[in-house]
Design a protein around this motif. Structure first.
Motif, PDB file in Angstrom:
ATOM      1  N   UNK A 136      56.054  23.707  22.817  1.00 44.92           N
ATOM      2  CA  UNK A 136      56.200  25.076  22.888  1.00 44.92           C
ATOM      3  C   UNK A 136      54.819  25.770  22.726  1.00 44.92           C
ATOM      4  N   UNK A 137      54.059  25.454  21.782  1.00 44.87           N
ATOM      5  CA  UNK A 137      52.897  25.992  21.324  1.00 44.87           C
ATOM      6  C   UNK A 137      51.760  25.568  22.438  1.00 44.87           C
ATOM      7  N   UNK A 138      51.985  24.424  22.997  1.00 43.86           N
ATOM      8  CA  UNK A 138      50.997  24.110  24.328  1.00 43.86           C
ATOM      9  C   UNK A 138      51.252  24.786  25.363  1.00 43.86           C
ATOM     10  N   UNK A 139      52.581  25.020  25.743  1.00 46.44           N
ATOM     11  CA  UNK A 139      52.865  25.958  26.936  1.00 46.44           C
ATOM     12  C   UNK A 139      52.410  27.369  26.589  1.00 46.44           C
ATOM     13  N   UNK A 140      52.404  27.901  25.428  1.00 39.61           N
ATOM     14  CA  UNK A 140      51.983  29.144  25.047  1.00 39.61           C
ATOM     15  C   UNK A 140      50.372  29.193  25.319  1.00 39.61           C
ATOM     16  N   UNK A 141      49.783  28.009  24.755  1.00 40.46           N
ATOM     17  CA  UNK A 141      48.176  27.985  25.065  1.00 40.46           C
ATOM     18  C   UNK A 141      47.713  27.986  26.419  1.00 40.46           C
ATOM     19  N   UNK A 142      48.807  27.263  27.330  1.00 40.73           N
ATOM     20  CA  UNK A 142      48.420  27.196  28.684  1.00 40.73           C
ATOM     21  C   UNK A 142      48.451  28.411  29.325  1.00 40.73           C
ATOM     22  N   UNK A 143      49.661  29.306  29.041  1.00 43.71           N
ATOM     23  CA  UNK A 143      49.924  30.519  29.797  1.00 43.71           C
ATOM     24  C   UNK A 143      48.976  31.503  29.366  1.00 43.71           C
ATOM     25  N   UNK A 144      48.427  31.312  27.865  1.00 44.88           N
ATOM     26  CA  UNK A 144      47.612  32.452  27.540  1.00 44.88           C
ATOM     27  C   UNK A 144      46.135  32.142  28.297  1.00 44.88           C
ATOM     28  N   UNK A 145      45.717  31.117  28.463  1.00 50.49           N
ATOM     29  CA  UNK A 145      44.828  30.594  29.092  1.00 50.49           C
ATOM     30  C   UNK A 145      44.493  30.896  30.400  1.00 50.49           C
ATOM     31  N   UNK A 146      45.708  31.027  31.080  1.00 50.58           N
ATOM     32  CA  UNK A 146      45.818  31.475  32.469  1.00 50.58           C
ATOM     33  C   UNK A 146      45.758  32.963  32.582  1.00 50.58           C
ATOM     34  N   UNK A 147      46.340  33.605  31.733  1.00 55.61           N
ATOM     35  CA  UNK A 147      46.227  34.977  31.642  1.00 55.61           C
ATOM     36  C   UNK A 147      44.829  35.605  31.464  1.00 55.61           C
ATOM     37  N   UNK A 148      43.954  34.768  30.572  1.00 57.87           N
ATOM     38  CA  UNK A 148      42.618  35.140  30.364  1.00 57.87           C
ATOM     39  C   UNK A 148      41.929  34.956  31.508  1.00 57.87           C
ATOM     40  N   UNK A 149      41.983  33.905  32.213  1.00 58.44           N
ATOM     41  CA  UNK A 149      41.417  33.413  33.465  1.00 58.44           C
ATOM     42  C   UNK A 149      41.740  34.554  34.638  1.00 58.44           C
ATOM     43  N   UNK A 150      42.824  34.941  34.970  1.00 54.92           N
ATOM     44  CA  UNK A 150      43.367  36.135  35.669  1.00 54.92           C
ATOM     45  C   UNK A 150      42.801  37.548  35.203  1.00 54.92           C
ATOM     46  N   UNK A 151      42.631  37.935  33.857  1.00 53.55           N
ATOM     47  CA  UNK A 151      41.898  38.881  33.511  1.00 53.55           C
ATOM     48  C   UNK A 151      40.422  38.767  34.042  1.00 53.55           C
ATOM     49  N   UNK A 152      39.864  37.794  33.687  1.00 53.51           N
ATOM     50  CA  UNK A 152      38.386  37.557  34.057  1.00 53.51           C
ATOM     51  C   UNK A 152      37.992  37.583  35.507  1.00 53.51           C
ATOM     52  N   UNK A 153      39.018  36.930  36.215  1.00 49.56           N
ATOM     53  CA  UNK A 153      38.753  37.261  37.740  1.00 49.56           C
ATOM     54  C   UNK A 153      38.997  38.781  38.324  1.00 49.56           C
ATOM     55  N   UNK A 154      39.788  39.403  37.751  1.00 51.39           N
ATOM     56  CA  UNK A 154      40.098  40.911  38.060  1.00 51.39           C
ATOM     57  C   UNK A 154      38.842  41.466  37.446  1.00 51.39           C
ATOM     58  N   UNK A 155      38.056  41.259  36.503  1.00 57.00           N
ATOM     59  CA  UNK A 155      36.998  41.951  35.964  1.00 57.00           C
ATOM     60  C   UNK A 155      35.900  41.641  36.833  1.00 57.00           C
ATOM     61  N   UNK A 156      35.820  40.567  37.269  1.00 60.56           N
ATOM     62  CA  UNK A 156      34.820  40.027  38.188  1.00 60.56           C
ATOM     63  C   UNK A 156      34.854  40.590  39.669  1.00 60.56           C
ATOM     64  N   UNK A 157      36.193  40.970  40.143  1.00 59.77           N
ATOM     65  CA  UNK A 157      36.247  41.569  41.545  1.00 59.77           C
ATOM     66  C   UNK A 157      35.998  43.103  41.150  1.00 59.77           C
ATOM     67  N   UNK A 158      36.161  43.630  40.026  1.00 61.23           N
ATOM     68  CA  UNK A 158      35.869  44.984  39.924  1.00 61.23           C
ATOM     69  C   UNK A 158      34.349  45.276  39.631  1.00 61.23           C
ATOM     70  N   UNK A 159      33.738  44.208  39.140  1.00 59.23           N
ATOM     71  CA  UNK A 159      32.228  44.142  38.972  1.00 59.23           C
ATOM     72  C   UNK A 159      31.528  44.199  40.262  1.00 59.23           C
ATOM     73  N   UNK A 160      32.090  43.430  41.329  1.00 59.76           N
ATOM     74  CA  UNK A 160      31.455  43.006  42.425  1.00 59.76           C
ATOM     75  C   UNK A 160      31.737  44.377  43.422  1.00 59.76           C
ATOM     76  N   UNK A 161      33.008  45.029  43.230  1.00 59.94           N
ATOM     77  CA  UNK A 161      33.402  46.356  44.247  1.00 59.94           C
ATOM     78  C   UNK A 161      32.309  47.602  43.710  1.00 59.94           C
ATOM     79  N   UNK A 162      32.209  47.358  42.400  1.00 62.38           N
ATOM     80  CA  UNK A 162      31.186  48.628  42.031  1.00 62.38           C
ATOM     81  C   UNK A 162      29.737  48.520  42.408  1.00 62.38           C
ATOM     82  N   UNK A 163      29.256  47.399  42.835  1.00 68.89           N
ATOM     83  CA  UNK A 163      27.958  47.365  43.245  1.00 68.89           C
ATOM     84  C   UNK A 163      27.696  47.747  44.755  1.00 68.89           C
ATOM     85  N   UNK A 164      26.395  48.380  44.983  1.00 67.74           N
ATOM     86  CA  UNK A 164      26.396  48.931  46.337  1.00 67.74           C
ATOM     87  C   UNK A 164      26.283  47.679  47.315  1.00 67.74           C
ATOM     88  N   UNK A 165      26.684  47.903  48.384  1.00 63.67           N
ATOM     89  CA  UNK A 165      26.658  46.523  49.639  1.00 63.67           C
ATOM     90  C   UNK A 165      25.178  46.236  49.891  1.00 63.67           C
TER      91      UNK A 165
END
Length: 76
Positions: free
Chosen positions: A39-68
């Motif tokens: 159970x705890x290893x599944x929670x670790x994997x799920x939390x890691x996936x959420x952290x990766x998704x959060x980082x991907x969204x932050x990266x996309x937002x940072x790229x969108x805020x830069x001038x072309x």
């Protein structure tokens, strides 16, 4: 690039909290330490996936805020 690590705190939309590298099940009646390794290893994997998704969204937002960048090829 290193893998994102789960942040301490409540797992989104769940009664589960990561505190001091341990998973806790939390309710209004109290808390209990989650000790089942599967159970705890599944929670670790799920939390890691959420952290990766959060980082991907932050990266996309940072790229969108830069001038072309201008195209060196010019227009036809």
């Amino acid at each position: 690039m290193s893998a994102p690590t789960p942040r301490p705190g409540r797992l989104v939309r769940s009664p589960v909290v990561l505190r001091d590298s341990q998973w806790w099940l939390v309710s209004g009646a109290g808390s209990i330490l989650a000790t089942d390794p599967t159970f705890t290893s599944m929670l670790d994997g799920f939390a890691t996936a959420i952290a990766a998704a959060d980082q991907a969204v932050a990266d996309l937002r940072a790229r969108q805020s830069k001038p072309p960048t201008s195209d060196a090829g010019g227009q036809r």
